[in-house]
Design a protein around this motif. Structure first.
Motif, mmCIF file in Angstrom:
data_model
loop_
_atom_site.group_PDB
_atom_site.id
_atom_site.type_symbol
_atom_site.label_atom_id
_atom_site.label_comp_id
_atom_site.label_asym_id
_atom_site.label_seq_id
_atom_site.Cartn_x
_atom_site.Cartn_y
_atom_site.Cartn_z
ATOM 1 N N SER A 185 -7.454 -4.718 -3.139
ATOM 2 C CA SER A 185 -8.685 -5.437 -3.330
ATOM 3 C C SER A 185 -9.743 -5.019 -2.121
ATOM 4 C CB SER A 185 -8.577 -6.877 -3.478
ATOM 5 O OG SER A 185 -7.525 -7.083 -4.334
ATOM 6 N N ILE A 186 -9.365 -5.270 -0.845
ATOM 7 C CA ILE A 186 -10.303 -4.823 0.042
ATOM 8 C C ILE A 186 -10.843 -3.295 -0.084
ATOM 9 C CG2 ILE A 186 -10.777 -4.506 2.751
ATOM 10 C CD1 ILE A 186 -8.245 -6.545 2.765
ATOM 11 N N ALA A 214 -10.809 -1.432 -2.717
ATOM 12 C CA ALA A 214 -11.900 -1.176 -3.865
ATOM 13 C C ALA A 214 -13.105 -1.738 -3.513
ATOM 14 C CB ALA A 214 -11.325 -1.909 -5.228
ATOM 15 N N ALA A 215 -13.233 -2.979 -2.901
ATOM 16 C CA ALA A 215 -14.625 -3.638 -2.442
ATOM 17 C C ALA A 215 -15.329 -2.506 -1.485
ATOM 18 C CB ALA A 215 -14.181 -4.941 -1.909
#
Ligand code: NA
Ligand code: NA
Lengths: 325, 442, 177
Positions: free
Chosen positions: B252-253, B255-256
């Motif tokens: 998630s990190i 991708a962000a």
């Protein structure tokens, strides 16, 4: 006569004591007593697909013939039996399992009506296993991130000020090692299979003989149609080997494993196995009271007599575990 | 019919279905259906009820959530111009050596692989950036396309890696440990490719002429350009290995971070966003459809008890474990001629994994064997991406290099393939190549 | 192939049905993408608040599970409509396009059949969840909700596969790709 094959599914690996010391021997016994007319095929580790919460569906629908599973994994489906997972109910596995069978027969038979119930038992209760925090009182639990097994365990930890995290047992040790969580609320029995003995330093249980903060109910369920399809003599073999006999077999194995793991943990250098002092233990019990009140409200909203169920469970807990506070 | 016969028959029918272009996931699903029907003597209920939760159980798996997240991250990285910055930075550093831009392309592939979990995406992205430059500098078509087709495989050899995630889910292994185990073999793969380039340019200096050295100032400026990539890599990799996030959170990190970089430095516009979303959608969907079919097939095979019986048979056959392992590797190489890497893992791991775990390799523990075999399998299926006839990377690169015949690309990749085989043999006989870092960081 | 060649080609609509299916599939993909991004943001908030010493987002794991299931299902129609599902091309590479297309018609009709069954069984599972009252552990989200939210995606996938089958059976029409 025709040979009957029973597909027996559960969620732990084959090395787990439940598989090696209870389910396997149970299958052998049933085979022997039936003159090899009943044969088990055991499918450990969810080999029939799906997730542990689906075992109850698999056996209801005949995908498996027998399953061993925790009703609490399917949160909300077996509300009556959940009373035994209320905080501070159980102090060991054998008496706890007898108590659970007792409770099941008095209060929870209806919600299992779709199954042929072979056993309902309970683990010995979960204690604090932590990497760096020695839990002595509520103060240390505050903000502590612990892996919890069921819905009520999560709520119990929240009531004590901790932060519940849910994850599969296989990930717990890794998560503790990396500081994603501070530890887990788990029974002794799971300590070695999950390898959390390698990543935790503190193992904190209630004062000797007192109930543990959390516990997980387990059950052996058989597909009803499958059972009904058996000839009378084979039904008798299953009956003879289920109920209290099977319940106590689980309880005994759990307590043996607990004792062995306790002894083993004490030998690991740097590891501390301790009991809470009575006063902070009592404070935790008081702090967890709202969990029970909220549970009663929840269950009553679902048209069950929540008050009677909780009171019934408490009365049985007092009977099987006289040393309460 | 015995369970093993049934399992093998279903497997044969499955392969036949694949030959006639039936979608892999659907073919697996149908083969599994056949097993259920035979085992239950035509009774449908048990199959239908197994299907009830098939899709949700698969798609809601927490570990598998990293797949769309890593794919999204790779899409953002691609649109953020990160590949260009990487190749440029590597080029200013080592471009002035003989074959220097080929080294640079390999290094850039490795760096891109560290933020992208897919091999074709790495090949396609780096190919678009590096091929025109290599052509302009008069690199031979054979060396240029071979380097990039092989370099693309670093996308999965260097973590994060989608096939490793799938292996982890199938075997209930830790994604983090597998990623750690893949780091050193992945770096060795990149170094091996560079060694191959070195040999090629010393045999044929015209294949990879040196570029002129750039000014120090320009070089430093180019290195500064890849700081965002390094940051993302550090966040994701240190997040997973060093411990403050689980793989799903780290993805998630990543991708962000890649999304933000793409918008800020790459000027991502609506068209790019749309392509990122659709690209993620299609790649995710094709993986999950196969996962759904494979899930049902695995349950069906478990019901036949074929994998367990096969494992037992191999264990008792007295064959030396290493011979068994090389047989498995040979099967992978053959399957790789016609099949996709992920489909191979999904199809074979349920059968080969119990076999390998049942054998004794150098007295290794079960945990070690499980991780080591994961890396071996990853490397072997990766070969399928580059070896003729259907190595997908060959096609990807060849499509970009319009004036290079496919045959040249296929010839160009052969020396790199040799380095792959050497690396696999070393890993088979020397498991610490993968396990050392796991034990040190464990 | 498993992995997408970047960039995904722009797809030319073939007829009116195609245009509408394309719109629906793309809308689904956008929905899935938005869900995925929402999960990324939720996950970030959870990690950051955990690192700052606050509590993580309550039920972050189960939200990620539900969100990912809904998003992944929503991605399938687009992949199906574009004919991007994995298959082995090797053995039929030399065949005439028309023959290949007939094979694909069989493949896509089987895909449609399987997806129809899966949509049916998944819908059934949602209804079953309504009866059993199963909820997610921390947030007590009824389990039937995320399950039901996958059904439209599965059904649309089936329709896309039927459409492709029809196209592949019709001789002389170019399949848009
Ligand atoms: Na990678
Ligand atoms: Na070409």
């Amino acid at each position: 006569a025709d040979e009957v094959v029973l597909k027996f599914a559960h969620f732990l690996p084959p090395v787990a004591p439940a598989h090696a010391q209870v389910i396997g021997p149970w299958c052998d016994r049933v085979a022997a007593e039936s003159g090899n007319r009943i044969k088990c095929q055991i499918f450990p580790a969810m080999q029939l697909g799906g997730t542990p919460s689906q075992l109850v569906d698999q056996v209801r629908n005949g995908v498996a013939d027998i399953v061993w599973t925790a009703p609490g994994y399917s949160a909300g489906r077996f509300p009556a039996i959940e009373a035994l997972e209320l905080p501070f109910m159980v102090a060991n596995a054998l008496d706890g399992s007898r108590m659970t069978w007792d409770y099941y027969n008095q209060f929870a038979k209806d919600e299992f009506a779709a199954y042929k119930v072979l056993a309902v038992h309970i683990d010995g209760g979960g204690l604090f296993h932590t990497a760096n925090t020695e839990v002595k009182s509520l103060a240390e639990v505050k903000g502590l991130k612990l892996r919890t097994p069921t819905r009520l365990a999560a709520k119990t930890l929240q009531s004590l000020g901790g932060v519940p995290v849910s994850m599969p047992p296989s990930q717990v040790a890794d998560a503790i090692a990396k500081g994603v969580v501070d530890g887990g609320l788990l029974p002794w029995e799971l300590m070695r299979p999950t390898k959390i003995d390698e990543v935790t330093k503190y193992h904190i249980a209630p004062p000797p003989g007192r109930p543990f903060p959390v516990a997980t109910v387990l059950s052996v369920l058989m597909n009803k149609a499958k059972y009904d399809s058996l000839p009378a003599d084979l039904k008798a073999v299953i009956d003879r080997n289920s109920g209290p006999v099977l319940v106590e077999a689980f309880g005994k194995v759990w307590d043996d494993v607990t004792a062995a793991n306790l002894k083993y943990a004490a030998t690991i250098p740097g590891t501390q196995v301790t009991n809470l002092e009575p006063a902070p233990y009592q404070a935790m019990r008081d702090a967890a009271k709202p969990v029970e009140e909220e549970w009663v409200k929840d269950v009553t909203a679902r048209k069950l007599d929540g008050q009677a169920l909780a009171a019934g469970a408490r009365a049985l807990s007092a009977k099987y575990f006289p040393a309460q506070n | 019919m015995s369970g093993t016969t049934l399992g093998l028959t279903a497997f044969g029918i499955l392969l036949l279905m694949l030959v006639v272009r039936i979608h892999i996931g659907i073919a697996m699903f149908l083969a599994a259906t056949g097993i259920y029907l035979v085992l239950n003597h035509g009774e449908l209920n048990s199959l239908l009820f197994t299907l009830n939760n098939l899709v949700y159980a698969r798609l809601s798996n927490y570990d598998l959530a990293v797949i769309p997240l890593f794919i999204l991250m790779g899409q953002f990285a691609t649109h953020g111009g990160l590949s260009k910055a990487l190749f440029h930075a590597a080029g200013t550093l080592i471009g002035h050596f003989k074959g220097g831009l080929a080294y640079a392309a390999t290094a850039a592939c490795a760096a891109f692989g560290a933020i992208c979990g897919s091999s074709l995406a790495t090949a396609a992205t780096m190919g678009q950036v590096a091929l025109p430059e290599l052509t302009r500098r008069n690199y031979s078509g054979r060396l240029a396309t071979g380097t990039l087709a092989a370099g693309g495989t670093l996308g999965i050899l260097i973590p994060p890696s989608v096939p490793l995630v799938v292996y982890a889910v199938l075997t209930q292994e830790s994604i983090g440990k597998l990623f750690v185990a893949a780091v050193i073999p992945g770096i060795i793969a990149a170094l091996g490719y560079m060694a191959v380039i070195r040999i090629i340019v010393s045999l044929d200096p015209k294949a990879g002429p040196a570029s002129e050295r750039v000014s120090l100032k320009e070089m430093i400026k180019a290195q500064l350009g890849i700081i965002p990539v390094l940051l993302v890599f550090l966040v994701v990799i240190v997040g997973i290995y060093g411990g403050w996030a689980n793989p799903t959170e780290a993805a998630s990190i990543g991708a962000a971070a890649c999304g933000i970089i793409a918008v800020v430095s790459g000027g991502m516009r609506f068209k790019d966003l749309k392509q990122s979303v659709f690209g993620t959608a299609i790649a995710t969907a094709m993986i999950f459809m196969v996962l759904i079919g494979a899930d049902l097939l695995n349950s069906a095979l478990a019901l036949t008890q074929m994998p367990a019986e096969l494992a037992n048979w191999v264990k008792n056959s007295g064959m030396p474990p290493v011979a068994v392992l090389f047989t498995i590797i040979a099967i992978y190489v053959l399957l790789g001629c016609v099949m996709d890497s992920l489909a191979m893992i999904l199809l074979t791991i349920p059968i080969f994994y119990p076999v390998v775990l049942g054998l004794d390799f150098y007295g290794m523990s079960v945990d070690d064997k499980s991780i080591w075999f994961g890396i071996v399998a990853l490397m072997v299926v990766e070969i399928g991406l580059v070896h003729p006839p259907v190595g997908m990377n060959l096609y990807v690169i060849n499509k970009i290099a319009k004036d290079v015949p496919l045959k040249e690309t296929a010839m160009g990749v052969l020396p790199f393939l040799a380095s792959d085989f050497i690396r696999i043999v070393v890993l088979v006989f020397f498991p610490p190549m993968a396990l050392w870092l796991v034990h040190v960081t464990g | 192939m498993t992995e997408l060649l970047y960039p995904p080609a722009e797809r030319r609509a073939h007829d009116v049905i195609d245009r509408w299916l394309n719109r629906a599939a793309e809308a689904m993909a956008w929905t899935g993408g938005a869900t995925l991004v929402a999960m990324v943001i939720m996950s970030l908030i959870s990690i950051i608040s955990r690192k700052l010493g606050f509590q993580p987002v309550n039920g972050d794991v189960e939200m990620m599970q539900m969100g990912n299931a809904i998003a992944a299902a929503a991605f399938i129609p687009l992949c199906t409509l574009r004919g991007d599902h994995l298959r082995v091309e090797f053995f039929t590479e030399g065949f005439r396009p028309k023959v290949k297309r007939r094979f694909d018609a069989v493949g896509d009709s089987l895909l449609a059949l399987v997806l129809a069954v899966l949509a049916w069984r998944t819908g059934f599972q949602a209804l079953d969840g309504l009866d059993t009252g199963e909820v997610s552990p921390l947030l007590a989200v009824p389990q039937w909700i995320p399950v039901l939210l996958m059904v439209p995606s599965l059904a649309l996938t089936g329709i896309c596969a039927i459409y492709r089958t029809a196209l592949e059976f019709t001789v002389g029409l170019e399949i848009p790709s």
